[in-house]
Design an enzyme around this catalytic site. Structure first.
Site, PDB file in Angstrom:
ATOM      1  N   HIS A   1       6.392  27.456  14.785  1.00  0.00           N
ATOM      2  CA  HIS A   1       6.346  27.953  13.409  1.00  0.00           C
ATOM      3  C   HIS A   1       5.022  28.646  13.122  1.00  0.00           C
ATOM      4  CE1 HIS A   1       9.226  24.667  13.640  1.00  0.00           C
ATOM      5  NE2 HIS A   1       9.854  25.205  12.620  1.00  0.00           N
TER       6      HIS A   1
ATOM      7  N   HIS B   1       8.995  31.933   9.404  1.00  0.00           N
ATOM      8  CA  HIS B   1       8.915  30.466   9.337  1.00  0.00           C
ATOM      9  C   HIS B   1       8.971  29.793  10.704  1.00  0.00           C
ATOM     10  CE1 HIS B   1       9.930  26.286   8.368  1.00  0.00           C
ATOM     11  NE2 HIS B   1      10.884  26.425   9.258  1.00  0.00           N
TER      12      HIS B   1
ATOM     13  N   GLU C   1      11.606   2.265  -2.892  1.00  0.00           N
ATOM     14  CA  GLU C   1      11.598   1.656  -1.559  1.00  0.00           C
ATOM     15  C   GLU C   1      11.071   2.612  -0.495  1.00  0.00           C
ATOM     16  OE1 GLU C   1      14.301   1.876  -3.502  1.00  0.00           O
ATOM     17  OE2 GLU C   1      14.657  -0.180  -4.180  1.00  0.00           O
TER      18      GLU C   1
ATOM     19  N   HIS D   1      25.514  -4.976  -2.565  1.00  0.00           N
ATOM     20  CA  HIS D   1      24.224  -5.603  -2.270  1.00  0.00           C
ATOM     21  C   HIS D   1      24.239  -6.428  -0.981  1.00  0.00           C
ATOM     22  CE1 HIS D   1      23.153  -4.185  -6.149  1.00  0.00           C
ATOM     23  NE2 HIS D   1      22.037  -4.899  -6.222  1.00  0.00           N
TER      24      HIS D   1
END
Ligand SMILES: Cc1ncc(C[n+]2csc(CCOP(=O)(O)OP(=O)(O)O)c2C)c(N)n1
Length: 655
Positions: free
Chosen positions: A20, A251, A400, A462
């Protein structure tokens, strides 16, 4: 000087025929100003503890880092390594790899991670400065982040946390080039990043990323800020490339010989490929040595400081545990032997954390808004926040992913051992960061409670089912699932001693009997599995393997089998990875050679065949759980001693 970065990036990508060039060429001016005028570092000692950290969050632009390291005179980054860009075994892999190339602060490539790591580094810096003083710890954390980094969701968690904690020594340089792989950013994004970061409590501004004076003024202002800073640097991707610059064509692929020749002309760069004119290289090398006096002064301050303080700082930076640690483990074990406790392993973990965190002041706890459920905050542990960076418990908020990535940054910074809390089912929300911790060999410890259908009423959303198997699939991650209070302590000990990789502690919500009776100084979990209950004689026909909450079920099944005159043994398997890494003879001895192998785990079977064989019997889950009282769920899904016995009898009735 910036053109030297551009030339090396073009040449290396061209030689490799992949890579890149766009980011290094576009961000060259920003990097040049930062490294030659602001960044506190010494090329002669890339690991000096009080150096500023520089994180290239957009890891695809790795040639920016490699070019800088070569130009600045990092010893091992020779021009030969630049020429071997992206080749096997080179110091110049496709994306920067921490622990592989000196100077690379964190492994980046998965966008957004580096930025979130940097938040952890900045937390560790403030924390250690609060403990050891500015004389020992006083540095900035700089990040170069691309549009992609800021589009990733994790950047929201990271920026919000940094703003909340007022991490004013965190400075993010946004390579604001408005181009990503598919084309202009306008295809997919219309966020005003300056407003967004301001809303999160940052100082944010926009500048021309090709104007050295503007870059310098913005960094100087950021250094004085009372908040973290975002500097959106408007740049042109592939700056200098006449037809591909400013477009996605710069890129991610080699520019081609003609474009490179034209770019050289445009930039006024006449040196041949991989050659840097002596005068320019000299200037760069001088910049690389610029920080030497600061480093020597720091070393002198350290040497002159109180010897105990000094020794403790160095111990923590080396990541060595102290002698009190082993003594505490022993003491807690002795107490459990005297007064067995039938408690949930999450509570056992909390009990262990009291003495462990007292012995190891480097442990920094936290939870993603489940502190009372994860039991990760032992009594007396004060909160680390903007008002008190010396605190040791972080309320990460419901973040999280950001939490796991920040912990990686804290571990990479050194001087702290981070541990966290959330539900096991949300390990999926942390997974990309856990994977990188494993790849980098960083000691982070993830307490993950509510580890099965045993959590009960919250139901299948859960209840983790496939998460244990999914985590076990990550190389160099240890997944511990202790069966009682003693194993929980032993697993904590092993996780803390694992200074070359992360650990997950999968813990229960529900109470479990203490199966380990008596005092045993030896850490029986260290082998990954061990015979918890032996057969009555040497000729067990059934081996029962189980983890965590299902070990008690296996023990009950063994007793029932005895009633059928069937000799069985129970093997507790708190850690697959340790067992599978053990020498063959030891592994074989633990696994044994009974006619029938049965595993019991309230998760899916995947992974168990390595222990019980493909013809072993598995008693566990085959689909998602359900909402209800946990005892009923175990009955409903057939994870009971009676089912284990039935399975054993069925197997033994076959010839
Ligand atoms: C999590 C993640 N998703 C996707 C990719 C693949 N990828 C690499 S760079 C990039 C985006 C490039 O745009 P930008 O971040 O603006 O970098 P620039 O083109 O300016 O160098 C993508 C999607 C990745 N590296 N990480």
């Amino acid at each position: 000087m910036a053109n030297a970065i551009r030339a090396l990036a073009m040449d290396a990508v061209e030689q490799a025929k992949s890579g890149h060039p766009g980011l290094p060429m576009g961000a060259a001016d920003v990097a040049t100003v930062l490294f030659t005028r602001f960044l506190k570092f010494d090329a002669a000692d890339p690991a000096w503890p009080d150096r500023d950290r520089f994180v290239l969050s957009a890891g695809h632009g790795s040639m920016l880092l490699y070019a800088l390291f070569y130009l600045l005179g990092y010893e091992r980054m020779t021009i030969a390594e630049i020429k071997r860009f992206r080749q096997l075994g080179s110091l110049t892999p496709g994306h920067p790899e921490h622990g592989h190339t000196p100077g690379v602060e964190t492994t980046t490539g998965p966008l957004g991670q580096g930025l979130a790591n940097a938040v952890g580094m900045a937390i560790a810096e403030r924390h250690l400065a609060a403990l050891f003083g500015d004389d020992m710890v006083d540095h900035h954390t700089y990040v170069l982040a691309s549009d992609g980094d800021l589009m990733e969701g994790i950047s929201q968690e990271a920026s919000a946390l940094a703003g909340h904690l007022k991490l004013n020594k965190l400075i993010v340089l946004h390579d604001d080039n408005g181009i990503s792989i598919d084309g202009p950013l306008t295809l997919a994004d219309s966020v005003d990043q300056v407003k967004r970061f301001e809303a999160a409590g940052w100082a944010a501004r926009r500048i021309d990323g090709h104007d050295p004076a503007a870059i310098a003024a913005a960094i100087a202002a950021a250094q004085q800020s009372d908040r973290p800073s975002l500097i959106a640097c408007r740049t042109t991707i592939g700056f200098g490339a006449p037809t591909k610059g400013g477009t996605e064509k710069a890129h991610g692929s080699a520019l081609g010989a003609d474009e490179i020749a034209a770019a050289r002309q445009r930039l006024g760069w006449s040196a041949p490929a991989f050659e840097i004119p002596a005068a320019i290289l000299e200037q760069w090398r001088a910049a690389g040595a610029r920080g030497r006096p600061a480093r020597l002064a720091w070393q002198a301050r350290l040497a002159a400081s109180d010897p105990q303080h000094h020794a403790e700082f160095e111990r923590r930076m080396r990541g060595e545990l102290n002698v009190m640690f082993a003594a505490e483990v022993r003491a807690v074990k002795a107490k459990l032997a005297q007064a067995p406790k039938a408690i949930a392993t999450r509570s056992a973990s909390e009990s262990a954390l009291g003495p462990l965190t007292a012995a190891l002041p480097e442990m920094i706890g936290g939870s993603a808004d489940l502190t009372g459920s994860n039991n990760t905050r032992p009594k007396g542990m004060t909160v680390l926040d903007a008002a008190d960076y010396a605190g040791r418990f972080i309320h990460y908020g419901v973040r999280e992913h950001g939490m796991a990535a920040a912990m990686n940054g804290m571990a990479l910074h050194g001087g702290v051992i981070p541990y966290s809390g959330t539900f096991l089912v949300f390990s999926d929300y942390c997974r990309p960061a856990i994977r990188l911790a494993a790849l980098m060999g960083q000691r982070v410890i993830l307490v993950m409670t509510h580890d099965s259908i045993g959590l009960g009423e919250d139901g299948p959303t859960h209840q983790p089912v496939e998460q244990l198997a999914a985590l076990r699939a990550i190389p160099n991650l240890k997944v511990f699932r202790p069966c009682d209070a003693v194993e929980t302590l032993e697993c904590w000990q092993l996780a803390l001693e694992s200074n070359n990789g992360p650990s997950v502690l999968a813990l229960t919500r529900q109470n479990l009997p203490q199966l380990r009776q008596g005092f045993d100084e030896h850490n029986r979990c260290a082998l990954g599995a061990y015979e918890l209950v032996a057969a009555e004689d040497d000729s067990a026909v059934v081996s029962l393997f189980a983890t965590g909450s299902e070990v008690a079920i296996a023990v009950a099944a063994k007793a029932l089998l005895a009633g059928h005159k069937i000799s069985a043994r129970v093997v507790s398997v708190p850690c697959f990875e340790l067992l599978l890494a053990a020498p063959q003879a030891k592994r074989a001895a633990v696994i044994g050679s009974a006619r029938v192998n049965i595993a019991v785990e309230a998760g899916i079977r995947q992974g168990w065949d390595a222990i019980i064989g493909s013809d072993g019997t598995f008693v566990g889950m085959t689909g998602f759980g359900a909402s209800g009282p946990y005892q009923e769920l175990y009955q409903h899904f057939g994870i009971t001693a009676a089912k284990v016995v039935a399975a054993a009898l069925a197997r033994l009735s076959k010839p």
